[in-house]
Scaffold this motif. Structure first.
Motif, PDB file in Angstrom:
ATOM      1  N   CYS A   1       1.040  -0.852   0.452  1.00  0.00           N
ATOM      2  CA  CYS A   1      -0.428   0.110   0.155  1.00  0.00           C
ATOM      3  C   CYS A   1       1.527   1.208   0.057  1.00  0.00           C
ATOM      4  O   CYS A   1       2.632   1.152   0.306  1.00  0.00           O
ATOM      5  CB  CYS A   1      -0.818  -0.195   1.461  1.00  0.00           C
ATOM      6  N   ASP A   2       0.080   2.649  -0.013  1.00  0.00           N
ATOM      7  CA  ASP A   2       0.656   3.867   0.016  1.00  0.00           C
ATOM      8  C   ASP A   2       1.521   3.592   1.200  1.00  0.00           C
ATOM      9  O   ASP A   2       2.468   4.881   0.627  1.00  0.00           O
ATOM     10  CB  ASP A   2      -0.323   5.095  -0.434  1.00  0.00           C
ATOM     11  N   HIS A   3       1.489   2.987   2.312  1.00  0.00           N
ATOM     12  CA  HIS A   3       1.879   3.776   3.372  1.00  0.00           C
ATOM     13  C   HIS A   3       2.959   2.511   4.311  1.00  0.00           C
ATOM     14  O   HIS A   3       3.795   2.115   4.684  1.00  0.00           O
ATOM     15  CB  HIS A   3       0.800   3.634   4.386  1.00  0.00           C
ATOM     16  N   GLY A   4       3.593   1.559   2.676  1.00  0.00           N
ATOM     17  CA  GLY A   4       5.170   0.394   3.030  1.00  0.00           C
ATOM     18  C   GLY A   4       4.129  -0.603   3.271  1.00  0.00           C
ATOM     19  O   GLY A   4       5.226  -1.167   3.132  1.00  0.00           O
ATOM     20  N   HIS A   5       3.370  -0.696   4.002  1.00  0.00           N
ATOM     21  CA  HIS A   5       3.058  -2.052   4.116  1.00  0.00           C
ATOM     22  C   HIS A   5       3.117  -3.440   2.914  1.00  0.00           C
ATOM     23  O   HIS A   5       2.074  -2.871   1.961  1.00  0.00           O
ATOM     24  CB  HIS A   5       1.472  -2.444   4.975  1.00  0.00           C
ATOM     25  N   GLU A   6       3.496  -4.250   3.460  1.00  0.00           N
ATOM     26  CA  GLU A   6       3.873  -5.004   2.428  1.00  0.00           C
ATOM     27  C   GLU A   6       2.478  -6.735   2.786  1.00  0.00           C
ATOM     28  O   GLU A   6       1.955  -7.031   3.955  1.00  0.00           O
ATOM     29  CB  GLU A   6       5.018  -5.599   2.164  1.00  0.00           C
ATOM     30  N   PHE A   7       1.878  -7.026   1.020  1.00  0.00           N
ATOM     31  CA  PHE A   7       1.084  -8.227   1.806  1.00  0.00           C
ATOM     32  C   PHE A   7       1.455  -9.249   0.882  1.00  0.00           C
ATOM     33  O   PHE A   7       1.880  -8.580   0.113  1.00  0.00           O
ATOM     34  CB  PHE A   7      -0.217  -7.776   2.212  1.00  0.00           C
ATOM     35  N   GLU A   8       0.469 -10.445   0.658  1.00  0.00           N
ATOM     36  CA  GLU A   8       0.241 -11.066  -0.605  1.00  0.00           C
ATOM     37  C   GLU A   8      -1.250 -11.139  -0.619  1.00  0.00           C
ATOM     38  O   GLU A   8      -2.109 -10.885   0.006  1.00  0.00           O
ATOM     39  CB  GLU A   8       1.168 -12.490  -0.708  1.00  0.00           C
ATOM     40  N   GLY A   9      -1.537 -11.225  -2.414  1.00  0.00           N
ATOM     41  CA  GLY A   9      -3.518 -11.231  -2.550  1.00  0.00           C
ATOM     42  C   GLY A   9      -3.323 -12.633  -3.671  1.00  0.00           C
ATOM     43  O   GLY A   9      -2.057 -12.765  -3.965  1.00  0.00           O
ATOM     44  N   TRP A  10      -4.360 -13.432  -3.671  1.00  0.00           N
ATOM     45  CA  TRP A  10      -4.587 -14.395  -4.503  1.00  0.00           C
ATOM     46  C   TRP A  10      -5.784 -14.213  -5.312  1.00  0.00           C
ATOM     47  O   TRP A  10      -6.632 -14.207  -4.476  1.00  0.00           O
ATOM     48  CB  TRP A  10      -4.938 -15.643  -3.517  1.00  0.00           C
ATOM     49  N   PHE A  11      -5.476 -14.443  -6.579  1.00  0.00           N
ATOM     50  CA  PHE A  11      -6.533 -13.619  -7.704  1.00  0.00           C
ATOM     51  C   PHE A  11      -6.808 -14.759  -8.832  1.00  0.00           C
ATOM     52  O   PHE A  11      -5.227 -16.314  -8.787  1.00  0.00           O
ATOM     53  CB  PHE A  11      -6.240 -12.544  -8.078  1.00  0.00           C
ATOM     54  N   GLY A  12      -7.579 -15.635  -8.623  1.00  0.00           N
ATOM     55  CA  GLY A  12      -7.954 -16.153 -10.089  1.00  0.00           C
ATOM     56  C   GLY A  12      -7.307 -16.141 -11.647  1.00  0.00           C
ATOM     57  O   GLY A  12      -7.132 -17.130 -11.904  1.00  0.00           O
ATOM     58  N   SER A  13      -7.184 -14.601 -11.970  1.00  0.00           N
ATOM     59  CA  SER A  13      -6.692 -14.847 -12.902  1.00  0.00           C
ATOM     60  C   SER A  13      -5.775 -12.687 -12.892  1.00  0.00           C
ATOM     61  O   SER A  13      -6.278 -12.483 -11.930  1.00  0.00           O
ATOM     62  CB  SER A  13      -7.318 -15.238 -14.459  1.00  0.00           C
ATOM     63  N   SER A  14      -4.692 -12.986 -13.983  1.00  0.00           N
ATOM     64  CA  SER A  14      -4.239 -10.787 -13.815  1.00  0.00           C
ATOM     65  C   SER A  14      -5.637 -10.134 -13.810  1.00  0.00           C
ATOM     66  O   SER A  14      -5.459  -9.597 -13.540  1.00  0.00           O
ATOM     67  CB  SER A  14      -3.322 -11.092 -14.602  1.00  0.00           C
ATOM     68  N   GLY A  15      -6.866 -10.873 -15.174  1.00  0.00           N
ATOM     69  CA  GLY A  15      -7.773 -10.019 -14.868  1.00  0.00           C
ATOM     70  C   GLY A  15      -8.034  -9.729 -13.961  1.00  0.00           C
ATOM     71  O   GLY A  15      -9.252  -8.490 -13.373  1.00  0.00           O
ATOM     72  N   ASP A  16      -8.661 -10.792 -13.458  1.00  0.00           N
ATOM     73  CA  ASP A  16      -9.097 -10.826 -11.754  1.00  0.00           C
ATOM     74  C   ASP A  16      -8.644  -9.503 -10.775  1.00  0.00           C
ATOM     75  O   ASP A  16      -9.858  -8.851  -9.914  1.00  0.00           O
ATOM     76  CB  ASP A  16      -9.144 -12.184 -10.403  1.00  0.00           C
ATOM     77  N   TYR A  17      -7.202  -9.229 -10.209  1.00  0.00           N
ATOM     78  CA  TYR A  17      -6.576  -8.351  -9.589  1.00  0.00           C
ATOM     79  C   TYR A  17      -7.216  -6.880 -10.745  1.00  0.00           C
ATOM     80  O   TYR A  17      -7.517  -6.082 -10.080  1.00  0.00           O
ATOM     81  CB  TYR A  17      -4.985  -8.816  -9.779  1.00  0.00           C
ATOM     82  N   ASP A  18      -7.232  -6.713 -11.769  1.00  0.00           N
ATOM     83  CA  ASP A  18      -7.368  -5.857 -12.616  1.00  0.00           C
ATOM     84  C   ASP A  18      -8.934  -5.053 -12.040  1.00  0.00           C
ATOM     85  O   ASP A  18      -9.023  -4.219 -11.863  1.00  0.00           O
ATOM     86  CB  ASP A  18      -6.789  -6.065 -14.552  1.00  0.00           C
ATOM     87  N   ASP A  19      -9.803  -6.360 -12.244  1.00  0.00           N
ATOM     88  CA  ASP A  19     -11.096  -5.550 -12.169  1.00  0.00           C
ATOM     89  C   ASP A  19     -11.071  -5.445 -10.283  1.00  0.00           C
ATOM     90  O   ASP A  19     -12.135  -4.459 -10.454  1.00  0.00           O
ATOM     91  CB  ASP A  19     -12.091  -6.759 -12.219  1.00  0.00           C
ATOM     92  N   GLN A  20     -10.385  -6.141  -9.703  1.00  0.00           N
ATOM     93  CA  GLN A  20     -11.063  -5.995  -8.275  1.00  0.00           C
ATOM     94  C   GLN A  20      -9.587  -4.304  -8.058  1.00  0.00           C
ATOM     95  O   GLN A  20     -10.425  -3.194  -6.826  1.00  0.00           O
ATOM     96  CB  GLN A  20     -10.461  -6.937  -6.996  1.00  0.00           C
TER      97      GLN A  20
END
Length: 143
Positions: free
Chosen positions: A8-27
């Motif tokens: 995030c813009d505050h420097g916190h790092e985490f991971e996210g799981w998505f069904g496809s690269s398009g799912d990330y873009d959509d969300q």
């Protein structure tokens, strides 16, 4: 499933799981992504190496008995190469290795025996040495 390293813009790092690269873009476009630490919606993907899978067998796929046999064979080949191509200097190994290192003797591959103290002194003085693999047991000597 695709795993992205996110921050995030505050420097916190985490991971996210998505069904496809398009799912990330959509969300991301719908404002559904947020930092789990501070709830910031200014989330972006981080640079990460892709996880590529292949069909080649890995070391983990080889059963232990076969792995041991492969290692013994490799060690035997190394030893045979050294014995065929290097000079056996016997008990004079430490002094001859030091003489070669200091330029007082002809540059060449050698092998022989050294005491633990001689080995320690050579290593401490920066003389490049390596242990010769033990001779593998003869097949007639195995169970």
């Amino acid at each position: 499933m695709i795993r992205y390293a996110l921050s995030c813009d505050h420097g916190h790092e985490f991971e996210g799981w998505f069904g496809s690269s398009g799912d990330y873009d959509d969300q991301q476009g719908r404002g559904l992504l947020a930092c789990p630490v501070c709830d910031s919606q200014a989330v972006r993907k981080q640079i990460m190496a892709p996880a590529v899978t292949g069909t080649r067998r890995t070391v983990r796929d080889v059963e232990p008995a076969r792995m041991q046999a492969m290692m013994m064979e490799a060690a035997g080949r190394i030893r045979a190469h050294v014995e065929a191509n290097f000079d056996d200097v016997g008990d004079s190994f430490a002094s001859e290795a030091r003489a070669i290192h200091e330029g007082r003797s002809e540059e060449r591959g050698i092998y022989g025996q050294a005491t633990p103290g001689e080995v320690r002194d050579l290593v401490e003085d920066g003389v490049p040495i390596a242990p010769l693999p033990q001779e593998p047991p003869k097949k007639a000597e195995l169970n």
